[in-house]
Design a protein around this motif. Structure first.
Motif, mmCIF file in Angstrom:
data_model
loop_
_atom_site.group_PDB
_atom_site.id
_atom_site.type_symbol
_atom_site.label_atom_id
_atom_site.label_comp_id
_atom_site.label_asym_id
_atom_site.label_seq_id
_atom_site.Cartn_x
_atom_site.Cartn_y
_atom_site.Cartn_z
ATOM 1 N N LYS A 4 0.845 -1.186 0.000
ATOM 2 C CA LYS A 4 0.000 0.000 0.000
ATOM 3 C C LYS A 4 0.878 1.231 0.000
ATOM 4 N N LEU A 5 0.370 2.302 -0.598
ATOM 5 C CA LEU A 5 1.086 3.572 -0.600
ATOM 6 C C LEU A 5 0.458 4.520 0.405
ATOM 7 N N HIS A 6 1.284 5.074 1.258
ATOM 8 C CA HIS A 6 0.850 6.147 2.149
ATOM 9 C C HIS A 6 0.410 7.307 1.252
ATOM 10 N N PRO A 7 -0.597 8.086 1.644
ATOM 11 C CA PRO A 7 -1.043 9.204 0.791
ATOM 12 C C PRO A 7 0.082 10.164 0.388
ATOM 13 N N LEU A 8 1.054 10.408 1.260
ATOM 14 C CA LEU A 8 2.170 11.284 0.898
ATOM 15 C C LEU A 8 3.054 10.635 -0.166
ATOM 16 N N ALA A 9 3.267 9.341 -0.071
ATOM 17 C CA ALA A 9 4.052 8.622 -1.076
ATOM 18 C C ALA A 9 3.299 8.582 -2.407
ATOM 19 N N GLU A 10 1.995 8.407 -2.320
ATOM 20 C CA GLU A 10 1.175 8.415 -3.533
ATOM 21 C C GLU A 10 1.296 9.763 -4.237
ATOM 22 N N ASN A 11 1.272 10.839 -3.458
ATOM 23 C CA ASN A 11 1.419 12.175 -4.025
ATOM 24 C C ASN A 11 2.802 12.347 -4.661
ATOM 25 N N GLU A 12 3.831 11.845 -3.998
ATOM 26 C CA GLU A 12 5.181 11.928 -4.557
ATOM 27 C C GLU A 12 5.281 11.161 -5.867
ATOM 28 N N LEU A 13 4.618 10.025 -5.943
ATOM 29 C CA LEU A 13 4.621 9.236 -7.174
ATOM 30 C C LEU A 13 3.941 10.004 -8.302
ATOM 31 N N VAL A 14 2.813 10.620 -8.017
ATOM 32 C CA VAL A 14 2.087 11.400 -9.028
ATOM 33 C C VAL A 14 2.959 12.555 -9.522
ATOM 34 N N PHE A 39 8.725 -2.253 -6.402
ATOM 35 C CA PHE A 39 7.632 -2.693 -5.531
ATOM 36 C C PHE A 39 7.565 -4.216 -5.489
ATOM 37 N N ASN A 40 7.693 -4.855 -6.644
ATOM 38 C CA ASN A 40 7.656 -6.322 -6.688
ATOM 39 C C ASN A 40 8.843 -6.931 -5.946
ATOM 40 N N ASP A 41 10.017 -6.300 -6.087
ATOM 41 C CA ASP A 41 11.197 -6.787 -5.358
ATOM 42 C C ASP A 41 10.991 -6.660 -3.852
ATOM 43 N N ILE A 42 10.416 -5.555 -3.425
ATOM 44 C CA ILE A 42 10.134 -5.362 -1.997
ATOM 45 C C ILE A 42 9.159 -6.427 -1.500
ATOM 46 N N LEU A 43 8.108 -6.670 -2.284
ATOM 47 C CA LEU A 43 7.118 -7.685 -1.898
ATOM 48 C C LEU A 43 7.734 -9.073 -1.805
ATOM 49 N N SER A 44 8.612 -9.401 -2.739
ATOM 50 C CA SER A 44 9.177 -10.754 -2.743
ATOM 51 C C SER A 44 10.271 -10.936 -1.696
ATOM 52 N N SER A 45 10.987 -9.849 -1.350
ATOM 53 C CA SER A 45 12.072 -9.954 -0.359
ATOM 54 C C SER A 45 12.099 -8.722 0.545
ATOM 55 N N PRO A 46 11.099 -8.566 1.391
ATOM 56 C CA PRO A 46 11.024 -7.337 2.192
ATOM 57 C C PRO A 46 12.150 -7.173 3.211
ATOM 58 N N ILE A 69 11.103 4.436 0.721
ATOM 59 C CA ILE A 69 11.113 4.116 2.151
ATOM 60 C C ILE A 69 9.832 3.345 2.456
ATOM 61 N N TYR A 70 9.972 2.233 3.179
ATOM 62 C CA TYR A 70 8.794 1.433 3.517
ATOM 63 C C TYR A 70 8.924 0.830 4.903
ATOM 64 N N GLU A 71 7.772 0.462 5.427
ATOM 65 C CA GLU A 71 7.701 -0.314 6.669
ATOM 66 C C GLU A 71 6.895 -1.561 6.399
ATOM 67 N N LYS A 72 7.278 -2.637 7.061
ATOM 68 C CA LYS A 72 6.517 -3.876 6.894
ATOM 69 C C LYS A 72 5.773 -4.178 8.189
ATOM 70 N N TYR A 73 4.575 -4.630 8.003
ATOM 71 C CA TYR A 73 3.715 -5.035 9.110
ATOM 72 C C TYR A 73 3.384 -6.501 8.895
ATOM 73 N N GLU A 74 2.468 -7.047 9.630
ATOM 74 C CA GLU A 74 2.181 -8.480 9.534
ATOM 75 C C GLU A 74 1.895 -8.930 8.110
ATOM 76 N N ILE A 76 1.148 -6.372 5.501
ATOM 77 C CA ILE A 76 1.139 -5.172 4.661
ATOM 78 C C ILE A 76 2.541 -4.584 4.602
ATOM 79 N N ILE A 77 2.904 -4.157 3.421
ATOM 80 C CA ILE A 77 4.095 -3.322 3.264
ATOM 81 C C ILE A 77 3.572 -1.941 2.896
ATOM 82 N N MET A 78 3.899 -0.968 3.734
ATOM 83 C CA MET A 78 3.439 0.403 3.512
ATOM 84 C C MET A 78 4.590 1.226 2.944
ATOM 85 N N ILE A 79 4.405 1.714 1.728
ATOM 86 C CA ILE A 79 5.380 2.611 1.123
ATOM 87 C C ILE A 79 5.147 3.983 1.738
#
Length: 99
Positions: A4-14, A39-46, A69-74, A76-79
């Motif tokens: 998932k993208l944090h709203p600030l990260a989503e804005n940076e992407l746009v 993103f796929n690399d992060i998902l496969s090897s966080p 920059i990301y954080e991983k939770y149970e 979810i990976i939050m960008i």
């Protein structure tokens, strides 16, 4: 896991996509392709990437001057940020303290 993208990260992407589109639609597509790969690399090897803080990790993009920059939770990976490396790093630190 879900990414998932944090709203600030989503804005940076746009902002980045708009910037590259103004230069060239092909460059925008190339940037988006590289972001998707990261993103796929992060998902496969966080756990692969170095820690930026106690809880967040950092990926340095190779073809574009950005870090992710990301954080991983149970399950979810939050960008948290898609940060242009030419910016003042204090901007990212201030933002991290406010999120």
């Amino acid at each position: 896991m879900t990414l998932k993208l944090h709203p600030l990260a989503e804005n940076e992407l746009v902002i980045a996509l708009n910037y590259y589109f103004e230069i060239s639609p092909k460059l925008e597509k190339k940037f988006l392709s590289h972001i998707d790969k990261q993103f796929n690399d992060i998902l496969s090897s966080p756990n692969l990437y170095q820690y930026e803080t106690e809880t967040s990790q950092k990926v340095v993009m190779k073809k574009f001057p950005y870090i992710i920059i990301y954080e991983k939770y149970e399950d979810i990976i939050m960008i948290l940020a898609i940060f242009h490396t030419k910016q003042n790093p204090k901007k990212l630190m201030q933002r991290n303290n406010n999120t």
